[in-house]
Design a protein around this motif. Structure first.
Motif: not given
Length: 220
Positions: A1-23
């Motif tokens: 597809m002819n489109r402008p360039p796109i940046s992508g971000v992976v969000l990994a900045g949470g506290l992981g509370r339901r993962m027992g606090g693990a990253d």
């Protein structure tokens, strides 16, 4: 597809509370950190990859992409990660995905962009059947000042911010399973037991991260 360039971000900045606090992004699935699975799904769809993380910065950097931390203090949620991405991205559009959905659609960005361009809106987000998937979105980097003010005023919920924008939902009813996310150790074990997962993880970032990822915990 002819489109402008796109940046992508992976969000990994949470506290992981339901993962027992693990990253959460560093928990292993079939020998690779969750964040790596997500990066590998997102990378072919965008022109730049960023990782948003607030802990274990050096470990995330081992994946080979720039790591950006929230500019809003206090683990303010996914909008804080998107805010950091809008402030750091080099391209006019930013695609956002969470670190806990390793099967995200291979055509996610294409479909979000098609709706953004055809409807001339500010932001598009995914929807599966009747369920919004607000962390899977594509937006214009020009929204940075608006989001900055929203966060400054105490706003935290993506849905509330979206309601102030010219936003559109994009149906992914044909790919519901691709949005399966992992919140708990049980979720991780359940998904790990589902076949197939590719064998023979490459001896690269995954091998370097494995011993670190297995030890990553956070005391709240």
């Amino acid at each position: 597809m002819n489109r402008p360039p796109i940046s992508g971000v992976v969000l990994a900045g949470g506290l992981g509370r339901r993962m027992g606090g693990a990253d959460k992004g560093l928990q292993l699935l079939a020998g690779k950190p969750l964040a790596q699975w997500v990066v590998e799904r997102l990378r072919p769809q965008v022109d730049e990859v960023l990782i948003n993380a607030n802990r274990q910065i050096a470990v995330y950097a081992g994946l080979g992409y720039p790591v950006i931390s929230d500019r809003v203090p206090g683990f303010a949620g996914p909008l804080a990660g998107l805010h950091a991405a809008l402030a750091s991205a080099t391209h006019p559009l930013v695609a956002c995905v969470p670190c806990d959905s390793p099967r995200l659609p291979a055509d996610l960005v294409e479909r979000l962009y098609h709706a953004l361009a055809s409807q001339r809106c500010d932001l598009t987000l995914a929807r599966t059947c009747a369920q919004r998937q607000p962390v899977f979105c594509l937006c214009r980097r020009a929204l940075l000042p608006h989001l900055t003010q929203f966060l400054h005023d105490g706003g935290r919920q993506p849905g509330l911010w979206y309601s102030t924008l010219n936003a559109s939902e994009v149906a992914f009813d044909d790919e519901v399973a691709a949005f399966c996310n992992i919140n708990t150790p049980d979720d991780l074990a359940r998904l790990a037991g589902e076949a197939p997962w590719p064998e023979g993880t490459s001896a690269s970032a995954a091998d370097q991260l494995q011993p670190l990822a297995a030890r990553c915990t956070h005391s709240r």
